[in-house]
Design a protein around this motif. Structure first.
Motif, PDB file in Angstrom:
ATOM      1  N   MET A 169      10.468  -8.076  -6.782  1.00  0.00           N
ATOM      2  CA  MET A 169       9.310  -7.185  -6.740  1.00  0.00           C
ATOM      3  C   MET A 169       9.486  -6.081  -5.695  1.00  0.00           C
ATOM      4  SD  MET A 169       7.587  -8.724  -9.083  1.00  0.00           S
ATOM      5  CE  MET A 169       6.021  -7.872  -8.992  1.00  0.00           C
ATOM      6  N   PHE A 170      10.723  -5.671  -5.439  1.00  0.00           N
ATOM      7  CA  PHE A 170      10.971  -4.725  -4.349  1.00  0.00           C
ATOM      8  C   PHE A 170      10.267  -3.394  -4.554  1.00  0.00           C
ATOM      9  CE2 PHE A 170      14.379  -4.125  -7.409  1.00  0.00           C
ATOM     10  CZ  PHE A 170      14.499  -2.745  -7.503  1.00  0.00           C
ATOM     11  N   GLN A 171      10.102  -2.972  -5.803  1.00  0.00           N
ATOM     12  CA  GLN A 171       9.393  -1.711  -6.050  1.00  0.00           C
ATOM     13  C   GLN A 171       7.967  -1.793  -5.529  1.00  0.00           C
ATOM     14  OE1 GLN A 171      10.257   1.197  -7.390  1.00  0.00           O
ATOM     15  NE2 GLN A 171      12.101   0.900  -8.621  1.00  0.00           N
ATOM     16  N   GLN A 172       7.277  -2.871  -5.870  1.00  0.00           N
ATOM     17  CA  GLN A 172       5.902  -3.018  -5.438  1.00  0.00           C
ATOM     18  C   GLN A 172       5.814  -3.247  -3.933  1.00  0.00           C
ATOM     19  OE1 GLN A 172       3.583  -5.757  -7.722  1.00  0.00           O
ATOM     20  NE2 GLN A 172       1.757  -5.516  -6.462  1.00  0.00           N
ATOM     21  N   VAL A 173       6.711  -4.083  -3.399  1.00  0.00           N
ATOM     22  CA  VAL A 173       6.672  -4.384  -1.968  1.00  0.00           C
ATOM     23  C   VAL A 173       6.867  -3.119  -1.133  1.00  0.00           C
ATOM     24  CG1 VAL A 173       7.862  -5.584  -0.091  1.00  0.00           C
ATOM     25  CG2 VAL A 173       7.388  -6.781  -2.238  1.00  0.00           C
ATOM     26  N   LEU A 174       7.847  -2.312  -1.486  1.00  0.00           N
ATOM     27  CA  LEU A 174       8.085  -1.082  -0.723  1.00  0.00           C
ATOM     28  C   LEU A 174       6.957  -0.075  -0.910  1.00  0.00           C
ATOM     29  CD1 LEU A 174      11.930  -0.707  -1.284  1.00  0.00           C
ATOM     30  CD2 LEU A 174      10.761  -1.292   0.845  1.00  0.00           C
ATOM     31  N   GLY A 175       6.281  -0.133  -2.050  1.00  0.00           N
ATOM     32  CA  GLY A 175       5.105   0.713  -2.234  1.00  0.00           C
ATOM     33  C   GLY A 175       3.954   0.280  -1.351  1.00  0.00           C
ATOM     34  N   GLU A 176       3.810  -1.026  -1.163  1.00  0.00           N
ATOM     35  CA  GLU A 176       2.750  -1.573  -0.314  1.00  0.00           C
ATOM     36  C   GLU A 176       3.095  -1.454   1.166  1.00  0.00           C
ATOM     37  OE1 GLU A 176       1.414  -5.177  -3.404  1.00  0.00           O
ATOM     38  OE2 GLU A 176       2.763  -5.565  -1.719  1.00  0.00           O
ATOM     39  N   ALA A 177       4.373  -1.576   1.487  1.00  0.00           N
ATOM     40  CA  ALA A 177       4.807  -1.644   2.886  1.00  0.00           C
ATOM     41  C   ALA A 177       5.988  -0.700   3.123  1.00  0.00           C
ATOM     42  CB  ALA A 177       5.192  -3.078   3.238  1.00  0.00           C
ATOM     43  N   PRO A 178       5.738   0.609   3.150  1.00  0.00           N
ATOM     44  CA  PRO A 178       6.831   1.576   3.301  1.00  0.00           C
ATOM     45  C   PRO A 178       7.516   1.525   4.667  1.00  0.00           C
ATOM     46  CG  PRO A 178       4.692   2.676   3.412  1.00  0.00           C
ATOM     47  CD  PRO A 178       4.424   1.269   2.983  1.00  0.00           C
TER      48      PRO A 178
END
Length: 579
Positions: A106-115
């Motif tokens: 889920m790296f796309q979502q994680v990096l979107g949530e936690a840049p």
């Protein structure tokens, strides 16, 4: 170069009620870094020490590390993201790294949530982390971060970049953990009152079940040398006082020969340690004649994936087992002095109070020593999650913890579901506490079971069990007071690319057998497949008669003539060959 590992402070009232589990991830990653020349690290267990944000801030200010790394399963992901945010606020120049199965897919979502996260380690972490640390140490970070394989990060243009996968570590015996990074007095297994370890014997799985993501995460199936595995166990016992361990493998018995060799090595070294595993019903049936041998090696607790009482649900999970096989496996284990724990998955849309009652009646009929009812939790990166579609109403990952009802059954509400599960727990353990555990003849098994009920009662008294305190559950008369506190601001997920990380290898599971068809004992996920390896003959162990067999007790060795001609050995004293 200074490295700080931190385990996030997330609790759910699930597995941790049995004690504080030693986090294996940090031991294996730290040990690999040490072998690569980086030994200046420290570990902080925010979960065991119950550290709040201000305490974490103080630690970060004091340590001033060059790199801070943490990990997270799905329910702990928000806690891990916040932990790294605090780290960057206190140490802006540190490199913030996140690993684990959720971030892998889920790296796309994680990096979107936690840049603020500088890098996500995808998949098997040791080699990737070592290469990342070297890049930082040699001043190549962030300019050459695109050359570090197996990571994801936000590029200079604001877009998420995923580098090609790092090859898996073929020689898993080259990974020697640094268990000394842990403060072992903190990791006590309540049922026995001894330090507990969670080592790995194998990584991955040779099969590709649609409901499982282990094969996707590890990519290749690799098993350690049993002798070196026992070297690690011996080190844990002698250097750190470990008195109990649970193999962290999904199914350590799938490679039958390696598991047999592991047990034999434990017997030969006589370490006096008890241990437990999770495995499948079909593996227990396959190894019926080996169960006394496993018990002699110290295997005292097996948790079985019986999953569901209704055959409908067993078929849905593609378990390819029958209710009758579940009962048979439980009885085989109890007959051989091994504590049996039956696991049930509840909370699908077809769940009713009647099906919950059915699970209770069945586990009592089977005679399992312990039972565990877990809420159905579809991982957001699993194929099943996509198949469920709009039936998934909760996207608050902090509740994806097997104790919070993610799905809403069609005919009962979530409060009724939770209350029905608690009713099962109350009746089951009350009867076991009064009528079974104190009267078990085998002293080791009796002590273990009484210790388990102690852990259960302790967590219930403090209202930690099943997150009852957070759910405001006080009993069946007060169901209207139950609150689940889902974060409704969490919307639908960013759909992961299921094919980007690992294409399915050829070793797929065979198709499911229809309900009612009598099946022979099979490998995990069903089918006729077993590991294709050279046969290993095992010294037979006499089955106990009146009493259960204690750790290290009983058994006869084969004669020289029998060793040369295994076919001459008659049951029950026989060498067991591969199915």
């Amino acid at each position: 170069m200074r490295i700080l590992f931190v385990h996030p402070n997330y609790k759910s009232g699930g597995a941790e009620i049995a004690g504080n589990w030693s986090p294996a991830w940090v031991a294996y990653v730290a040990g690999y870094l040490k072998s690569g020349g980086y030994g200046d690290y420290r570990f902080v267990d925010a979960m065991v020490d119950d550290l709040d944000e201000e305490q974490l801030r103080a630690i970060f200010r004091e340590e001033r590390p060059d790199l801070i790394a943490t990990t997270a399963m799905t329910p702990a992901i928000y806690t891990a993201e916040r932990l790294l945010q605090i780290a960057k606020e206190e140490c802006p120049d540190t490199v913030a790294v996140l690993g684990g199965i959720h971030a892998t897919f889920m790296f796309q979502q994680v990096l979107g949530e936690a840049p603020w996260i500088d890098a996500i380690v995808r998949g098997e972490g040791e080699a990737v982390t070592l290469n990342l640390v070297r890049a930082v140490d040699e001043g190549r970070w962030p300019a050459e971060r695109d050359k570090v394989q197996g990571i994801a990060y936000i590029g200079d243009d604001g877009k998420v970049v995923a580098t090609p996968a790092e090859p898996s570590i073929k020689d898993v015996d080259s990974i020697w953990p640094d268990w000394g990074v842990l403060e072992w007095k903190k990791y006590i297994y309540i049922p026995l009152g001894v330090p507990v370890a969670t080592p790995n014997m194998a990584r991955g799985c040779p099969f590709t079940c649609s409901f499982c993501s282990q094969w996707k995460f590890w990519r290749d199936y690799r098993v350690r040398d049993p002798k070196k595995m026992v070297d690690e166990i011996e080190m844990l016992v002698k250097d750190h006082g470990v008195g109990f361990f649970i193999l962290a493998d999904e199914e350590p018995t799938i490679n039958k020969n390696k598991f047999i060799a592991f047990c034999q090595e434990l017997i030969d070294r006589d370490l006096g340690i008890l241990w437990g595993i999770n495995t499948r019903v079909t593996d227990v049936m396959r190894d019926e004649e080996l169960l006394p041998f496993y018990r002699k090696a110290g295997l005292v607790h097996i948790s079985l994936g019986t999953e569901a009482a209704a055959q409908l649900n067993l078929d849905r999970f593609v378990k390819e087992t029958t209710v009758a096989q579940n009962k048979r496996a439980v009885q085989l284990l109890r007959d051989n002095g091994i504590v049996t724990e039956a696991q049930f998955i509840v909370g699908l849309e077809n769940e009713t109070l009647e099906t919950l009652e059915e699970t209770y009646q069945m586990v009592m009929d089977w005679g399992a020593d312990m039972a565990n009812w877990s809420m159905f939790t579809p991982w957001p990166f699993s194929d099943m999650f996509t198949e469920l579609g709009d039936k998934v109403e909760v996207y608050d990952y902090s509740k994806y913890n097997f104790v919070s009802p993610i799905m809403k059954p069609d005919n009962i509400d979530r409060a009724e579901l939770l209350d029905g599960v608690m009713k099962n727990y109350r009746r089951f353990y009350m009867k076991k506490m009064l009528f079974q555990y104190p009267w078990v003849k085998d002293s080791v098994r009796r002590k273990y079971l009484i210790g388990c009920i102690k852990a259960f009662l302790l967590s219930a008294f403090h209202r930690r069990f099943y997150d009852l305190g957070k759910h405001n559950y006080w009993g069946p008369q007060l169901k209207k007071l139950i609150r689940f506190d889902y974060d409704k601001t969490k919307s639908k997920i960013v759909e992961p690319d299921h094919n980007a990380w690992k294409q399915a290898p050829a070793a797929k599971r065979p198709a499911t057998q229809p309900s009612g068809v009598t099946a022979s004992a099979k490998a995990c996920g069903g089918g006729d497949q077993q590991m294709d390896e050279v046969r290993v003959d095992v010294p037979a162990v006499k089955k106990p008669k009146a009493s259960m067999m204690a750790c290290g007790g009983g058994g006869e060795q084969l004669t020289e003539a029998q060793m040369k001609d295994p076919q001459s050995i008659k049951k029950p004293e026989q060498a067991v060959e591969e199915a």
